[in-house]
Design a protein around this motif. Structure first.
Motif, PDB file in Angstrom:
ATOM      1  N   UNK A  89       7.262 -10.311  -1.385  1.00 24.55           N
ATOM      2  CA  UNK A  89       5.769 -10.298  -1.440  1.00 24.55           C
ATOM      3  C   UNK A  89       5.251 -10.552  -2.737  1.00 24.55           C
ATOM      4  N   UNK A  90       3.894 -10.434  -2.752  1.00 25.78           N
ATOM      5  CA  UNK A  90       3.197 -10.486  -3.943  1.00 25.78           C
ATOM      6  C   UNK A  90       2.248  -9.355  -4.176  1.00 25.78           C
ATOM      7  N   UNK A  91       2.449  -8.689  -5.320  1.00 25.47           N
ATOM      8  CA  UNK A  91       1.669  -7.285  -5.829  1.00 25.47           C
ATOM      9  C   UNK A  91       0.076  -7.856  -5.789  1.00 25.47           C
ATOM     10  N   UNK A  92      -0.663  -6.534  -4.875  1.00 24.69           N
ATOM     11  CA  UNK A  92      -1.974  -6.873  -4.707  1.00 24.69           C
ATOM     12  C   UNK A  92      -2.766  -5.605  -5.453  1.00 24.69           C
ATOM     13  N   UNK A  93      -1.932  -4.679  -5.858  1.00 29.55           N
ATOM     14  CA  UNK A  93      -2.806  -3.524  -6.451  1.00 29.55           C
ATOM     15  C   UNK A  93      -1.485  -2.739  -7.309  1.00 29.55           C
ATOM     16  N   UNK A  94      -1.939  -2.358  -8.490  1.00 32.54           N
ATOM     17  CA  UNK A  94      -1.229  -1.529  -9.370  1.00 32.54           C
ATOM     18  C   UNK A  94      -0.031  -2.353 -10.133  1.00 32.54           C
ATOM     19  N   UNK A  95       0.976  -1.604 -10.770  1.00 35.23           N
ATOM     20  CA  UNK A  95       1.989  -2.317 -11.563  1.00 35.23           C
ATOM     21  C   UNK A  95       3.152  -1.320 -11.827  1.00 35.23           C
ATOM     22  N   UNK A  96       4.170  -1.872 -12.097  1.00 36.05           N
ATOM     23  CA  UNK A  96       5.426  -0.957 -12.224  1.00 36.05           C
ATOM     24  C   UNK A  96       6.422  -1.836 -12.986  1.00 36.05           C
ATOM     25  N   UNK A 154       5.998  -5.678 -13.502  1.00 38.07           N
ATOM     26  CA  UNK A 154       5.189  -6.710 -12.593  1.00 38.07           C
ATOM     27  C   UNK A 154       3.910  -6.099 -12.481  1.00 38.07           C
ATOM     28  N   UNK A 155       3.000  -6.929 -12.223  1.00 40.67           N
ATOM     29  CA  UNK A 155       1.682  -6.314 -12.078  1.00 40.67           C
ATOM     30  C   UNK A 155       0.929  -7.399 -10.912  1.00 40.67           C
ATOM     31  N   UNK A 156      -0.354  -7.184 -10.711  1.00 40.60           N
ATOM     32  CA  UNK A 156      -0.887  -7.906  -9.683  1.00 40.60           C
ATOM     33  C   UNK A 156      -0.583  -9.427  -9.575  1.00 40.60           C
ATOM     34  N   UNK A 157      -0.441  -9.986  -8.507  1.00 41.88           N
ATOM     35  CA  UNK A 157       0.106 -11.398  -8.458  1.00 41.88           C
ATOM     36  C   UNK A 157       1.363 -11.790  -8.794  1.00 41.88           C
ATOM     37  N   UNK A 158       2.092 -10.746  -9.148  1.00 41.23           N
ATOM     38  CA  UNK A 158       3.709 -11.235  -9.562  1.00 41.23           C
ATOM     39  C   UNK A 158       4.456 -10.919  -8.470  1.00 41.23           C
ATOM     40  N   UNK A 181      14.520  -2.445  -6.812  1.00 42.14           N
ATOM     41  CA  UNK A 181      14.300  -1.014  -6.837  1.00 42.14           C
ATOM     42  C   UNK A 181      12.964  -0.807  -7.856  1.00 42.14           C
ATOM     43  N   UNK A 182      11.833  -0.034  -7.176  1.00 42.42           N
ATOM     44  CA  UNK A 182      10.936   0.165  -8.242  1.00 42.42           C
ATOM     45  C   UNK A 182      11.181   1.338  -9.140  1.00 42.42           C
ATOM     46  N   UNK A 183      10.773   1.492 -10.404  1.00 39.03           N
ATOM     47  CA  UNK A 183      11.205   2.519 -11.087  1.00 39.03           C
ATOM     48  C   UNK A 183      10.443   3.643 -11.127  1.00 39.03           C
ATOM     49  N   UNK A 184       9.108   3.500 -11.872  1.00 39.94           N
ATOM     50  CA  UNK A 184       8.183   4.828 -11.782  1.00 39.94           C
ATOM     51  C   UNK A 184       6.991   4.599 -11.240  1.00 39.94           C
ATOM     52  N   UNK A 185       6.273   3.539 -11.631  1.00 39.65           N
ATOM     53  CA  UNK A 185       4.954   3.441 -10.904  1.00 39.65           C
ATOM     54  C   UNK A 185       4.666   3.209  -9.376  1.00 39.65           C
ATOM     55  N   UNK A 186       3.336   3.128  -8.919  1.00 38.55           N
ATOM     56  CA  UNK A 186       3.455   2.856  -7.610  1.00 38.55           C
ATOM     57  C   UNK A 186       2.546   1.453  -7.423  1.00 38.55           C
ATOM     58  N   UNK A 187       2.710   0.882  -6.228  1.00 38.97           N
ATOM     59  CA  UNK A 187       1.921  -0.432  -6.089  1.00 38.97           C
ATOM     60  C   UNK A 187       1.921  -0.779  -4.821  1.00 38.97           C
ATOM     61  N   UNK A 188       0.967  -1.673  -4.488  1.00 40.13           N
ATOM     62  CA  UNK A 188       0.864  -2.269  -3.115  1.00 40.13           C
ATOM     63  C   UNK A 188       0.974  -3.628  -3.187  1.00 40.13           C
ATOM     64  N   UNK A 189       1.745  -4.142  -1.954  1.00 44.13           N
ATOM     65  CA  UNK A 189       2.023  -5.720  -2.111  1.00 44.13           C
ATOM     66  C   UNK A 189       1.997  -6.253  -0.814  1.00 44.13           C
ATOM     67  N   UNK A 234      12.818 -16.319 -12.692  1.00 43.76           N
ATOM     68  CA  UNK A 234      12.155 -15.462 -11.802  1.00 43.76           C
ATOM     69  C   UNK A 234      12.647 -15.427 -10.037  1.00 43.76           C
ATOM     70  N   UNK A 235      11.615 -15.466  -9.289  1.00 46.27           N
ATOM     71  CA  UNK A 235      12.218 -15.305  -7.742  1.00 46.27           C
ATOM     72  C   UNK A 235      12.062 -16.760  -7.044  1.00 46.27           C
ATOM     73  N   UNK A 236      11.712 -17.636  -7.722  1.00 42.07           N
ATOM     74  CA  UNK A 236      11.370 -19.148  -6.982  1.00 42.07           C
ATOM     75  C   UNK A 236      12.865 -19.511  -7.232  1.00 42.07           C
ATOM     76  N   UNK A 237      13.586 -19.552  -6.047  1.00 44.25           N
ATOM     77  CA  UNK A 237      15.013 -20.080  -6.023  1.00 44.25           C
ATOM     78  C   UNK A 237      15.077 -21.226  -5.023  1.00 44.25           C
ATOM     79  N   UNK A 238      15.672 -22.168  -5.601  1.00 44.77           N
ATOM     80  CA  UNK A 238      16.062 -23.406  -4.811  1.00 44.77           C
ATOM     81  C   UNK A 238      17.398 -23.270  -4.322  1.00 44.77           C
ATOM     82  N   UNK A 239      17.879 -22.289  -3.426  1.00 45.99           N
ATOM     83  CA  UNK A 239      19.269 -21.810  -3.245  1.00 45.99           C
ATOM     84  C   UNK A 239      19.846 -23.293  -2.897  1.00 45.99           C
TER      85      UNK A 239
END
Ligand code: ADP
Ligand code: MG
Length: 763
Positions: free
Chosen positions: A285-292, A308-312, A319-327, A671-676
């Motif tokens: 997904x894509x982050x909509x709020x927060x960063x980490x 990673x922050x909003x729109x990433x 695995x998320x490390x320390x922050x919290x966010x919504x995606x 990044x995450x855009x993979x043309x596997x």
């Protein structure tokens, strides 16, 4: 309909041959490919004419069957939809149960085999006069015990082998079980008949020669070998399991402002998902709020956590490390990158390497050939041997040869040699962020001798920055930047991003553009306020027949800067110079490629001077600059025409035709855009040092396969003539069936063990 089905009951190459033969001609089956390594079959069938159940029933009398996932979980076979992989886990638990059962049987068989060995050793020592013979009462006791023990071991522990004989007699299909079964059954029946008819037979043959102990020991050894092999084979496939374990089971979804925990199978597109510190990302997904900072090492192999922050974009399984966010969930179920990776690894592990063809062909004819050799050697001992030896001895040697040949010649190790190494190799790659499409690619890669790399994003960071602006017009510098940024806004090229972010930084607003067009390998053009503008390289200016003297920018290009020229159809307005730093790891990677004997060629559409500067810094041998995308393709064709085997590494966007033309196309996913699907190999972390690892992995795997094949063939080539007694007239050598059993067990265990060893070798 195409489906991959897990098979129960198979354990060797000849099993695969039997299953393939049985189903190939079945009604409604178009094609079938059975793989011993993964114990599965890829099957293409017409669902109106037949069904998985019908086909499975056909296999049952032969001792096999398809593992139907829906029997246990309510899911249909091969369905990846919800990633719970019940089928996979079920298969594993079934395997574990099978192993436990084998272990129970061995616990009973091993003491009996040890006792038999002891009695045998005592007997031989007594005959040689080293020790006193056993008292009559002890001998009598053993003469009753051994037949009983042999009956138990042969018919209870050795049941699969007896089934193999039955299958052979009933259906004419033979596998390695059949060979072991026939050998031991003949030895057993001979011993029973001789013990029962001692009196009448005593005048023809030596009634003291009984083979109950041989039956016990051979079955125990072969079975022990199979147990160890099954146990280690389970370990070859654990890469998939590790990937599956990356998958979260639940997701915390926002519903009417409340956090609700739901199983990931219920997550829908557009759901907002809350991630707490140390939480696992459940879907893409894509982050909509927060960063980490997010640890993506399990997917990309890149050790550092990524900010990673909003729109990433975020990826399931990381695995998320320390922050919290919504995606916001954008990809769920089988669409997530993790699901696609798992599927790709599974498919690659089950695919067939070209090198396997030889082993397959041999396994296919092995069983009938070995049966003939066994009978021929028995006949030879009886017909020829009896001229030189007393008949009873020739008969006993003949029987020993017969059993030994059947036992030692099992093609089991041969069938395991390639698939186990492929499974380990592909799995090892996946752990490193190297995704391999199929076994054939992995095999081809080790023969490569030229590596062609793209400059931007492969040798350089692919994140160019604007260094300076040269204004050649009466407009203001800001206007030049504004015009360029407006043109480049719609372009995907890394150079375009550099200009757009430079304008953003300077807070320069862009104009409205119309009729945007990308000019491949040259630049872009568009209309702004009714005027046609161009942005691109010197070649583009040449084509526009605009006077442009490269001398103006010579100093900059010689220092590795890339020029982007802004012009109208009439005149050149200005030049922006952009620099893209070389990746620190590129130098080391090129050095290692050279050490592996590769020639490294850099292909780029960029300016000659710029390219030469970058190539020199990276230590690259050859540069071909100012090429158009189709020239990249032609360059690769030209290298291939010279007989080179070409690896092409590119970012996979505009290099697609060249990637496809190369013998091995390696896509560097950024990044995450993979043309596997697009390339033979995908490197999940766009890093050229991974390319070196991929090549080492291929070399390592192929070396493993060749060692395996050597060991598998070696036992058979040395073992069969030895077992047949060919060396007896020369050296007095005759292989005891007990050693045949040992060698047979050792050969498959050593092959699987050698494949497993590949796991521990550092790339
Ligand atoms: P490469 O990936 O090797 O740089 P490309 O075919 O992507 O090769 O680009 C070739 C050249 O075309 C670039 O070096 C640049 O000079 C020019 N070019 C391509 N796209 C753009 C763009 N959007 N803006 C400016 N120049 C461009
Ligand atoms: Mg490029």
């Amino acid at each position: 309909m195409k489906q991959t089905l897990k098979i129960r009951g198979m354990h060797c190459a000849s099993c695969a041959v039997i299953i393939g033969k049985e189903l190939k001609n079945a009604e409604g089956v178009q094609s079938i490919d059975v793989n011993v390594g993964t114990e599965s079959a890829k099957i293409d069938f017409d669902e109106n004419k037949t069904s998985v159940e019908t086909l499975s029933k056909k296999l049952e009398p032969l001792g096999y069957g398809f593992i139907m996932e829906d029997e246990h979980t309510g899911h249909s076979g091969g369905d990846m939809e919800h990633m719970d992989h019940a089928g996979m886990n079920m298969q594993k638990s079934e395997k574990l149960a099978e192993l436990a059962e084998m272990k129970r049987k061995l616990i009973a068989a091993i003491p009996l085999a040890a006792l038999s060995l002891f009695v045998m050793a005592w007997d031989i020592s007594a005959k040689l006069g080293w020790v006193r013979g056993a008292p009559a009462s002890v001998s009598a006791f053993f003469s009753y015990l051994l037949p009983l023990a042999a009956t138990y071991v042969l018919f209870v522990v050795g049941r699969p082998y007896i089934t193999g004989v039955y299958r052979f007699l009933r259906f004419g299909s033979a596998n390695m079980d059949t060979l072991v079964g026939i050998g031991t059954l003949v030895a057993y029946l001979y011993s029973i008949i001789v013990s029962a008819l001692k009196g009448p037979l005593a005048s023809f043959i030596n009634v003291e020669n009984l083979y109950f102990d041989v039956v016990i020991i051979v079955i125990t050894f072969v079975y022990l070998g199979e147990y160890l092999e099954a146990k280690s084979k389970l370990k070859t496939g654990d890469a998939i399991e590790k990937l599956l374990n990356l998958q979260a089971k639940f997701a915390l979804v926002l519903r009417d402002g409340k956090e609700v925990e739901i199983p990931i199978s219920e997550v829908m597109h557009g759901n907002l998902i809350v991630i707490k510190p140390a939480g696992k990302i459940p879907v893409d997904g894509v982050i909509t709020e927060g960063s980490s900072y997010i640890d993506e090492s399990m997917i990309t192999g890149e050790p550092l956590a990524v900010k990673k922050t909003v729109n990433d974009a975020v990826v399931a399984g990381t695995i998320n490390t320390s922050g919290s966010f919504v995606f916001k969930a954008t990809k769920v179920g089988s669409e997530t990158m993790l699901a696609r990776i798992i599927q790709m690894v599974e498919e690659a592990q089950g695919s067939r390497a070209p090198i396997q063809a030889l082993a397959d062909r041999i396994s296919g004819i092995f069983v009938p050939v070995v049966l003939s050799v066994a009978f021929a050697s028995l006949a030879a001992w009886l017909l020829i041997g009896s001229h030189y030896l007393p008949f009873s001895q020739a008969l006993s040697f003949g029987l020993v040869s017969f059993v030994s040949v059947l036992v030692i010649a099992c093609p089991c190790a041969l069938g395991l040699a390639t698939p186990t190494a492929i499974i380990v190799g592909v799995g090892k790659g996946a752990r490193e962020g190297i995704l391999i499409k199929d076994a054939a690619t992995l095999e081809k890669l080790h023969k490569a001798n030229v590596v062609v790399v793209d400059k931007t994003g492969t040798i350089t960071k692919g994140k160019p920055e604007v260094i300076s602006v040269k204004n050649l017009s009466s407009k203001s510098e800001n206007e030049i930047v504004a015009l360029l940024a407006s043109l480049e806004k719609k372009s995907e090229h890394p150079l375009a991003h550099a200009i757009v972010s430079y304008a953003d930084e300077k807070k320069i607003t862009a104009f409205v553009v119309e009729n945007f067009e990308a000019l491949k390998g040259k630049g872009v053009r568009a209309n702004i306020g009714g005027i046609q503008y161009y942005a691109g390289n010197a070649r583009l200016m040449e084509e526009l027949r605009l006077p442009f003297d490269k001398k103006v920018i010579e100093e900059e290009t010689l220092n590795g800067k890339t020029p982007i020229i802004l012009a109208t159809a009439q005149e050149v307005l200005g030049i922006v110079l952009v620099a893209d730093a070389i990746k620190p790891e590129a130098v080391e990677a090129v050095r290692r490629l050279h050490a592996l004997g590769m020639r490294v060629i850099m292909l780029t559409g960029d300016d000659k001077n710029t390219a030469a500067y970058i190539a020199k810094q990276a230590g690259i041998d050859d540069v071909v600059a100012e090429v158009m995308p189709e020239d990249k393709l032609n360059k690769i064709k030209a290298l291939q025409a010279e007989g080179k085997i070409v690896v092409m590494a590119g970012d996979g966007v505009n290099d697609a035709p060249a990637l496809a033309q190369a013998d091995i196309g390696i896509a560097m996913a950024t990044g995450t855009d993979v043309a596997i699907e697009s390339a033979g190999i995908t490197l999940l972390h766009g890093d050229i040092s991974k390319l070196v690892k991929a090549i080492s992995l291929s070399k390592l795997t192929m070396r493993g396969i060749k060692q395996n094949l050597f060991w598998a063939f070696f036992y058979n080539i040395i073992g069969i003539p030895l077992a047949a007694g060919l060396f007896y007239p020369l050296f007095g050598w005759l292989l005891n069936p007990i050693f045949a059993g040992m060698a047979m067990a050792f050969s498959s265990v050593s092959v699987v063990g050698n494949s497993l060893r590949l796991k521990t070798i550092k790339l």
